[in-house]
Design a protein around this motif. Structure first.
Motif, short mmCIF file in Angstrom:
data_model
loop_
_atom_site.label_atom_id
_atom_site.label_comp_id
_atom_site.label_asym_id
_atom_site.label_seq_id
_atom_site.Cartn_x
_atom_site.Cartn_y
_atom_site.Cartn_z
N ALA A 145 0.80 -1.35 0.03
CA ALA A 145 -0.04 0.09 0.10
C ALA A 145 0.79 0.93 -0.16
CB ALA A 145 -0.98 -0.09 1.18
N GLY A 146 2.00 1.22 0.72
CA GLY A 146 2.79 2.34 0.78
C GLY A 146 3.65 2.47 -0.56
N LEU A 147 3.93 1.25 -1.10
CA LEU A 147 4.56 1.36 -2.39
C LEU A 147 3.78 2.11 -3.44
CD1 LEU A 147 7.12 0.89 -3.97
CD2 LEU A 147 6.16 -1.50 -4.48
N TRP A 148 2.40 1.77 -3.45
CA TRP A 148 1.49 2.35 -4.22
C TRP A 148 1.45 3.82 -4.14
CZ3 TRP A 148 -2.97 5.33 -4.00
CH2 TRP A 148 -3.57 5.20 -5.21
N LEU A 149 1.31 4.33 -2.87
CA LEU A 149 1.35 5.77 -2.66
C LEU A 149 2.53 6.32 -3.11
CD1 LEU A 149 0.04 6.00 0.93
CD2 LEU A 149 -1.19 6.47 -1.06
N LEU A 150 3.65 5.52 -3.27
CA LEU A 150 5.11 6.18 -3.64
C LEU A 150 5.12 6.36 -5.15
CD1 LEU A 150 7.47 4.76 -1.13
CD2 LEU A 150 7.30 7.45 -1.51
N VAL A 151 4.83 5.23 -5.85
CA VAL A 151 4.97 4.99 -7.08
C VAL A 151 3.61 4.65 -8.08
CG1 VAL A 151 7.39 4.48 -7.01
CG2 VAL A 151 5.74 2.77 -7.05
N GLY A 152 2.87 4.03 -7.56
CA GLY A 152 1.52 3.52 -8.24
C GLY A 152 0.54 4.62 -8.56
N ARG A 153 0.49 5.47 -7.74
CA ARG A 153 -0.65 6.43 -8.17
C ARG A 153 -0.19 7.36 -9.24
NH1 ARG A 153 0.93 11.41 -5.74
NH2 ARG A 153 2.67 11.31 -4.14
N ASN A 154 1.06 7.26 -9.48
CA ASN A 154 1.48 8.16 -10.81
C ASN A 154 2.24 7.39 -11.71
OD1 ASN A 154 0.92 10.91 -9.37
ND2 ASN A 154 2.67 10.89 -8.30
N TRP A 155 1.77 6.00 -11.77
CA TRP A 155 2.29 5.08 -12.53
C TRP A 155 2.27 5.35 -14.21
CZ3 TRP A 155 5.92 1.67 -11.64
CH2 TRP A 155 6.34 0.63 -12.61
N GLN A 156 1.01 5.83 -14.45
CA GLN A 156 0.92 6.23 -15.77
C GLN A 156 1.53 7.52 -16.16
OE1 GLN A 156 -0.41 4.01 -17.99
NE2 GLN A 156 -1.03 2.76 -16.28
N ASP A 286 3.78 11.40 -0.46
CA ASP A 286 5.28 10.37 -0.63
C ASP A 286 5.53 10.05 0.78
OD1 ASP A 286 5.56 10.37 -3.41
OD2 ASP A 286 6.23 12.30 -3.17
N TRP A 287 5.51 11.02 1.69
CA TRP A 287 6.19 10.65 3.18
C TRP A 287 5.11 9.81 3.70
CZ3 TRP A 287 10.79 11.69 4.36
CH2 TRP A 287 11.44 12.84 3.76
N VAL A 288 3.91 9.72 3.55
CA VAL A 288 2.92 8.89 4.14
C VAL A 288 3.19 7.47 3.46
CG1 VAL A 288 0.46 8.26 4.29
CG2 VAL A 288 1.41 10.78 4.50
N GLY A 289 3.52 7.55 2.24
CA GLY A 289 3.70 6.13 1.41
C GLY A 289 5.03 5.58 2.14
N LEU A 290 6.20 6.28 2.33
CA LEU A 290 7.38 5.89 2.90
C LEU A 290 7.08 5.19 4.40
CD1 LEU A 290 10.51 5.56 3.03
CD2 LEU A 290 10.52 7.93 4.15
N ALA A 291 6.30 6.15 5.03
CA ALA A 291 5.95 5.54 6.38
C ALA A 291 5.36 4.24 6.47
CB ALA A 291 5.25 6.81 7.25
N VAL A 292 4.20 4.10 5.66
CA VAL A 292 3.43 2.97 5.59
C VAL A 292 4.16 1.65 5.15
CG1 VAL A 292 1.46 2.10 4.46
CG2 VAL A 292 1.29 4.38 5.26
N SER A 293 5.25 1.81 4.07
CA SER A 293 5.84 0.97 3.66
C SER A 293 6.87 0.34 4.63
CB SER A 293 6.94 1.23 2.28
OG SER A 293 5.95 1.47 1.39
N LEU A 294 7.55 1.41 5.35
CA LEU A 294 8.51 0.98 6.63
C LEU A 294 7.59 0.16 7.59
CD1 LEU A 294 10.85 4.11 6.78
CD2 LEU A 294 11.23 1.70 5.92
N ALA A 295 6.32 0.79 7.89
CA ALA A 295 5.65 0.22 8.91
C ALA A 295 5.34 -1.21 8.52
CB ALA A 295 4.51 0.97 9.40
N GLY A 296 4.86 -1.51 7.28
CA GLY A 296 4.64 -2.84 6.91
C GLY A 296 5.91 -3.69 6.85
N ILE A 297 7.11 -3.25 6.53
CA ILE A 297 8.36 -4.14 6.78
C ILE A 297 8.48 -4.39 8.21
CG2 ILE A 297 10.75 -4.20 6.23
CD1 ILE A 297 9.98 -2.39 3.64
N PHE A 298 8.06 -3.48 8.90
CA PHE A 298 8.58 -3.70 10.56
C PHE A 298 7.54 -4.70 11.07
CE2 PHE A 298 7.51 -2.62 14.86
CZ PHE A 298 8.59 -2.50 15.37
N VAL A 299 6.14 -4.59 10.75
CA VAL A 299 5.31 -5.54 11.09
C VAL A 299 5.71 -6.96 10.53
CG1 VAL A 299 3.05 -6.25 10.91
CG2 VAL A 299 3.45 -3.79 11.39
N ALA A 300 5.81 -7.08 9.51
CA ALA A 300 6.25 -8.45 8.85
C ALA A 300 7.66 -8.71 9.35
CB ALA A 300 6.39 -8.43 7.31
N GLY A 301 8.57 -8.07 9.66
CA GLY A 301 9.67 -8.62 10.05
C GLY A 301 9.73 -8.80 11.54
N GLY A 302 8.94 -8.28 12.21
CA GLY A 302 8.96 -8.51 13.71
C GLY A 302 7.83 -9.10 14.10
#
Length: 307
Positions: A145-156, A286-302
């Motif tokens: 979801a965070g990755l989509w906020l960073l790159v997916g929403r402007n993919w086209q 973009d900052w929201v996307g970064l935070a959400v991505s890192l949170a996701g990695i944190f949740v999965a890794g921990g």
């Protein structure tokens, strides 16, 4: 962090991750082809480690010994064989990652590469029977979801080269995980070598692989300017010697999932440095996307080992 994780190993992993967070910045400053910057990172880094080991009278190979008496036999074909796969995996990782840095910038490229946490977790399930549960699934959903906020929403709206850079970054995560797991496995094969010796051997082998790639591409080994030389030297010193020496010493003492978790400092700092040093266009989402991505990695890794 698990309750049984040794604090010195955790501290070393955090310090190493902070140091390697600067590597993407040095790659950007070097202004050379991706394969060339990757080669000099490993060649300079391996050379510096080799000199350090020689000064400490700890480097041995074949029938020649540098001040070592007794103890482990000299380094030879067995060590080279065990470190060959990690060297190839890291060469692939660097080739992909440096291309991603060129195409999408240091911050996003580093974040994409650190999706290795999910590959590490799946490898933990497959090889070490580490259990996955709702935390892993939730973390994966958050990260994408965070990755989509960073790159997916402007993919086209982005060009084909930028899109290719995103895919390079994602593939980097797979190669990076292969390197971490294979290096960690090699350390546990009773090679009787210090992390510095194995890291030096891995660096030199990797440099050899990358040299072949440069020749195959038709690129040149020439360093165009003093700025490029300084950046490549900094890339090797901070990224390959100091940073990875700390990480290599800590990895065998920590579970695979925790290794991926503690390396999270790298993408966060790299993204901030990209904004500060290279004026990366960044909006609130973009900052929201970064935070959400890192949170996701944190949740999965921990994740806890659920039944």
């Amino acid at each position: 962090m698990t309750a049984t994780a040794p604090r010195p190993a955790v501290a070393a992993m955090v310090a190493g991750a902070a140091l390697i967070s600067t590597t993407s910045i040095f790659v950007k400053w070097a202004q050379v082809a991706p394969s060339v910057s990757a080669f000099y990172r490993m060649a300079f880094g391996g050379g510096l480690l080799w000199l350090l080991l020689l000064l400490q009278r700890r480097w041995t190979y074949g029938g020649w010994r540098s001040g070592r008496r007794g103890g482990a036999p000299a380094m030879g074909r067995r060590e080279v064989a065990w470190m060959l796969f990690p060297a190839i995996a890291f060469a692939v990782d660097l080739l992909l990652w440096h291309r991603s840095i060129r195409d999408v910038g240091p911050g996003l490229a580093t974040l994409l590469g650190n999706f290795q946490v999910f590959v590490m977790a799946l490898a933990g399930l497959w090889f070490y029977r580490e259990k996955l549960g709702w935390r892993f699934a939730s973390g994966l959903a958050l990260a994408f979801a965070g990755l989509w906020l960073l790159v997916g929403r402007n993919w086209q709206a982005v060009d084909a080269q930028y899109r290719l850079g995103v895919w390079f970054g994602i593939l980097t995560g797979i190669a990076y995980a292969a390197y971490l797991l294979s290096f960690r496995h090699a350390q546990k094969e009773k090679l009787a070598r210090s992390p510095a010796e194995l890291l030096c051997l891995n660096s030199l082998l990797c440099a050899g692989v990358l040299a072949v790639v440069i020749l195959a591409e038709g690129n040149r080994f020439a360093i165009p300017s003093l700025q490029s030389f300084s950046a490549l030297l900094g890339l090797a010193l901070f990224g390959q010697v100091l940073g990875w020496l700390l990480i290599a010493r800590a990895m065998p003492q920590l579970p695979a999932s925790l290794v991926g978790l503690l390396l999270l400092l790298q993408p966060g700092l790299s993204f901030v440095l990209d904004v500060l040093l290279f004026d990366r266009p960044t909006v609130v989402l973009d900052w929201v996307g970064l935070a959400v991505s890192l949170a996701g990695i944190f949740v999965a890794g921990g994740r806890s080992e659920e039944t």
